[in-house]
Motif scaffolding. Structure first.
Motif, PDB file in Angstrom:
ATOM      1  N   PRO A   1     -11.788  -8.765  -5.671  1.00 33.55           N
ATOM      2  CA  PRO A   1     -11.300  -7.419  -6.011  1.00 33.55           C
ATOM      3  C   PRO A   1     -12.362  -6.544  -6.676  1.00 33.55           C
ATOM      4  O   PRO A   1     -12.502  -5.361  -6.337  1.00 33.55           O
ATOM      5  CB  PRO A   1     -10.128  -7.711  -6.962  1.00 33.55           C
ATOM      6  CG  PRO A   1      -9.656  -9.075  -6.577  1.00 33.55           C
ATOM      7  CD  PRO A   1     -10.918  -9.823  -6.244  1.00 33.55           C
TER       8      PRO A   1
ATOM      9  N   ALA B   1     -14.931  -5.484  -4.090  1.00 27.17           N
ATOM     10  CA  ALA B   1     -14.396  -4.419  -3.239  1.00 27.17           C
ATOM     11  C   ALA B   1     -14.453  -3.078  -3.954  1.00 27.17           C
ATOM     12  O   ALA B   1     -14.792  -2.046  -3.347  1.00 27.17           O
ATOM     13  CB  ALA B   1     -12.955  -4.745  -2.842  1.00 27.17           C
ATOM     14  N   GLU B   2     -14.151  -3.069  -5.248  1.00 26.60           N
ATOM     15  CA  GLU B   2     -14.209  -1.820  -6.004  1.00 26.60           C
ATOM     16  C   GLU B   2     -15.637  -1.290  -6.072  1.00 26.60           C
ATOM     17  O   GLU B   2     -15.866  -0.082  -5.946  1.00 26.60           O
ATOM     18  CB  GLU B   2     -13.655  -2.017  -7.409  1.00 26.60           C
ATOM     19  CG  GLU B   2     -13.604  -0.732  -8.227  1.00 26.60           C
ATOM     20  CD  GLU B   2     -12.892  -0.892  -9.551  1.00 26.60           C
ATOM     21  OE1 GLU B   2     -13.196  -0.105 -10.465  1.00 26.60           O
ATOM     22  OE2 GLU B   2     -12.031  -1.780  -9.664  1.00 26.60           O
TER      23      GLU B   2
ATOM     24  N   PRO C   1      -5.980  -0.297 -11.528  1.00 26.26           N
ATOM     25  CA  PRO C   1      -4.831  -0.957 -10.908  1.00 26.26           C
ATOM     26  C   PRO C   1      -3.551  -0.654 -11.667  1.00 26.26           C
ATOM     27  O   PRO C   1      -3.547  -0.456 -12.873  1.00 26.26           O
ATOM     28  CB  PRO C   1      -5.181  -2.459 -11.000  1.00 26.26           C
ATOM     29  CG  PRO C   1      -6.667  -2.496 -11.190  1.00 26.26           C
ATOM     30  CD  PRO C   1      -7.005  -1.241 -11.953  1.00 26.26           C
TER      31      PRO C   1
ATOM     32  N   ARG D   1      -6.984   3.770  -3.613  1.00 27.31           N
ATOM     33  CA  ARG D   1      -6.046   2.862  -4.273  1.00 27.31           C
ATOM     34  C   ARG D   1      -5.369   1.954  -3.252  1.00 27.31           C
ATOM     35  O   ARG D   1      -5.064   0.780  -3.542  1.00 27.31           O
ATOM     36  CB  ARG D   1      -5.010   3.684  -5.049  1.00 27.31           C
ATOM     37  CG  ARG D   1      -4.070   2.888  -5.882  1.00 27.31           C
ATOM     38  CD  ARG D   1      -4.784   2.090  -6.969  1.00 27.31           C
ATOM     39  NE  ARG D   1      -4.263   0.736  -7.023  1.00 27.31           N
ATOM     40  CZ  ARG D   1      -4.953  -0.344  -7.279  1.00 27.31           C
ATOM     41  NH1 ARG D   1      -6.238  -0.265  -7.522  1.00 27.31           N
ATOM     42  NH2 ARG D   1      -4.400  -1.526  -7.297  1.00 27.31           N
TER      43      ARG D   1
ATOM     44  N   VAL E   1     -16.395   0.341  -2.768  1.00 21.94           N
ATOM     45  CA  VAL E   1     -15.732   1.644  -2.655  1.00 21.94           C
ATOM     46  C   VAL E   1     -16.481   2.696  -3.474  1.00 21.94           C
ATOM     47  O   VAL E   1     -16.698   3.825  -3.024  1.00 21.94           O
ATOM     48  CB  VAL E   1     -14.259   1.541  -3.095  1.00 21.94           C
ATOM     49  CG1 VAL E   1     -13.634   2.921  -3.194  1.00 21.94           C
ATOM     50  CG2 VAL E   1     -13.461   0.674  -2.118  1.00 21.94           C
TER      51      VAL E   1
ATOM     52  N   LEU F   1      -7.771  -0.916  -2.480  1.00 17.92           N
ATOM     53  CA  LEU F   1      -7.824  -1.876  -3.578  1.00 17.92           C
ATOM     54  C   LEU F   1      -6.511  -2.650  -3.712  1.00 17.92           C
ATOM     55  O   LEU F   1      -6.519  -3.834  -4.058  1.00 17.92           O
ATOM     56  CB  LEU F   1      -8.161  -1.151  -4.882  1.00 17.92           C
ATOM     57  CG  LEU F   1      -9.534  -0.452  -4.896  1.00 17.92           C
ATOM     58  CD1 LEU F   1      -9.783   0.208  -6.242  1.00 17.92           C
ATOM     59  CD2 LEU F   1     -10.659  -1.417  -4.540  1.00 17.92           C
TER      60      LEU F   1
ATOM     61  N   THR G   1       0.809  -1.227   0.000  1.00 20.40           N
ATOM     62  CA  THR G   1       0.000   0.000   0.000  1.00 20.40           C
ATOM     63  C   THR G   1       0.838   1.272   0.000  1.00 20.40           C
ATOM     64  O   THR G   1       0.360   2.322  -0.431  1.00 20.40           O
ATOM     65  CB  THR G   1      -0.946   0.031   1.222  1.00 20.40           C
ATOM     66  OG1 THR G   1      -0.181  -0.020   2.434  1.00 20.40           O
ATOM     67  CG2 THR G   1      -1.918  -1.143   1.182  1.00 20.40           C
TER      68      THR G   1
ATOM     69  N   MET H   1      -6.660  -5.351  -1.185  1.00 18.93           N
ATOM     70  CA  MET H   1      -7.532  -6.430  -1.640  1.00 18.93           C
ATOM     71  C   MET H   1      -6.834  -7.304  -2.687  1.00 18.93           C
ATOM     72  O   MET H   1      -6.962  -8.536  -2.671  1.00 18.93           O
ATOM     73  CB  MET H   1      -8.812  -5.833  -2.219  1.00 18.93           C
ATOM     74  CG  MET H   1      -9.867  -6.872  -2.551  1.00 18.93           C
ATOM     75  SD  MET H   1     -10.430  -7.828  -1.104  1.00 18.93           S
ATOM     76  CE  MET H   1     -11.189  -6.527  -0.134  1.00 18.93           C
ATOM     77  N   GLU H   2      -6.077  -6.686  -3.575  1.00 20.61           N
ATOM     78  CA  GLU H   2      -5.324  -7.463  -4.566  1.00 20.61           C
ATOM     79  C   GLU H   2      -4.265  -8.331  -3.889  1.00 20.61           C
ATOM     80  O   GLU H   2      -4.034  -9.479  -4.290  1.00 20.61           O
ATOM     81  CB  GLU H   2      -4.677  -6.510  -5.573  1.00 20.61           C
ATOM     82  CG  GLU H   2      -5.683  -5.818  -6.490  1.00 20.61           C
ATOM     83  CD  GLU H   2      -5.144  -4.545  -7.109  1.00 20.61           C
ATOM     84  OE1 GLU H   2      -3.933  -4.287  -6.970  1.00 20.61           O
ATOM     85  OE2 GLU H   2      -5.929  -3.803  -7.719  1.00 20.61           O
TER      86      GLU H   2
ATOM     87  N   VAL I   1     -11.930   6.216  -8.761  1.00 22.60           N
ATOM     88  CA  VAL I   1     -11.268   4.956  -8.476  1.00 22.60           C
ATOM     89  C   VAL I   1     -10.235   4.722  -9.566  1.00 22.60           C
ATOM     90  O   VAL I   1     -10.570   4.454 -10.713  1.00 22.60           O
ATOM     91  CB  VAL I   1     -12.266   3.795  -8.428  1.00 22.60           C
ATOM     92  CG1 VAL I   1     -11.547   2.475  -8.174  1.00 22.60           C
ATOM     93  CG2 VAL I   1     -13.310   4.043  -7.346  1.00 22.60           C
TER      94      VAL I   1
ATOM     95  N   LEU J   1     -16.434  -4.306   3.444  1.00 22.12           N
ATOM     96  CA  LEU J   1     -15.162  -4.821   2.943  1.00 22.12           C
ATOM     97  C   LEU J   1     -14.671  -6.005   3.785  1.00 22.12           C
ATOM     98  O   LEU J   1     -14.077  -6.949   3.243  1.00 22.12           O
ATOM     99  CB  LEU J   1     -14.116  -3.718   2.920  1.00 22.12           C
ATOM    100  CG  LEU J   1     -14.340  -2.628   1.860  1.00 22.12           C
ATOM    101  CD1 LEU J   1     -13.400  -1.455   2.081  1.00 22.12           C
ATOM    102  CD2 LEU J   1     -14.163  -3.196   0.449  1.00 22.12           C
TER     103      LEU J   1
END
Length: 200
Positions: A179, A182-183, A198, A84, A186, A87, A75, A90-91, A195, A155
């Motif tokens: 993923p 989650a997006e 990636p 970001r 968000v 996300l 992160t 989450m990735e 957003v 989440l």
């Protein structure tokens, strides 16, 4: 004369315990199995850890520290962009499910094995999951979420589902949707925040 633990004894015990607990579950692993696998004497093991509960708690504290180090690594490149960062985390979790030695989340697994809320293993697992929820809530607040607590809870449900389904059905099962789900969450909670796609 009492034996003096060799340098690295505690580290070896924790590393071996992590492997055994991860592969077999905490309850299935006895202290004698840890002794046999590490090659340390019984007295040395109990000098480092008074009992199995203490060993389990120490293992989870170390797992927590390692987990947050990894989370910071994935992160940090997105510092200043909380969406970001969420996300990216989450990735990272989605990728972890694909690892050949993935046997489920050690925190959820341990919590399910020990139902007593006072058990050291359950307490440490709960602390980790609470910290993760707090992190998601704080990132949501920074991203302008109207309800950062609701966003964090949504989440957390995705994360729990990702880890549970990933362990049983594999990453090509329902876990593959995590993923993107989650997006969507968000976007729902932060409609005014762009957003970013990636990073390849």
């Amino acid at each position: 004369m009492a034996r003096t633990p060799a340098p690295g004894t505690r580290r070896r015990i924790l590393e071996t315990s992590a492997r055994l607990f991860g592969e077999q579950g905490v309850r299935a692993v006895g202290m004698q199995q840890v002794i046999d696998a590490t090659g340390v004497g019984k007295s040395l093991l109990y000098r480092e850890f008074a009992g199995k509960d203490e060993l389990v708690a120490a293992w989870l504290r170390e797992s927590d520290a390692q987990w947050w180090e990894q989370a910071e690594r994935v992160t940090a490149p997105h510092s200043g962009d909380p969406v970001r960062q969420i996300l990216a985390l989450m990735e990272f979790l989605h990728d972890s499910v694909q690892e050949p030695d993935f046997h489920g989340c050690v925190f959820y697994n341990t919590s399910s094995e020990f139902r007593d809320p006072g058990h050291p293993g359950r307490r440490e697992a709960k602390l980790h999951l609470q910290a993760l929820r707090d992190w998601l809530r704080d990132k949501g607040a920074l991203a302008g979420a109207g309800d950062p607590d609701g966003m964090a809870d949504a989440l957390m449900l995705v994360i729990g589902g990702l880890l549970a389904n990933g362990e049983v059905l594999g990453v090509r099962g329902p876990a593959r949707m995590a993923p993107a789900t989650a997006e969507l969450i968000v976007r729902q909670y932060c409609p005014d925040t762009a957003v970013a796609p990636p990073v390849a």
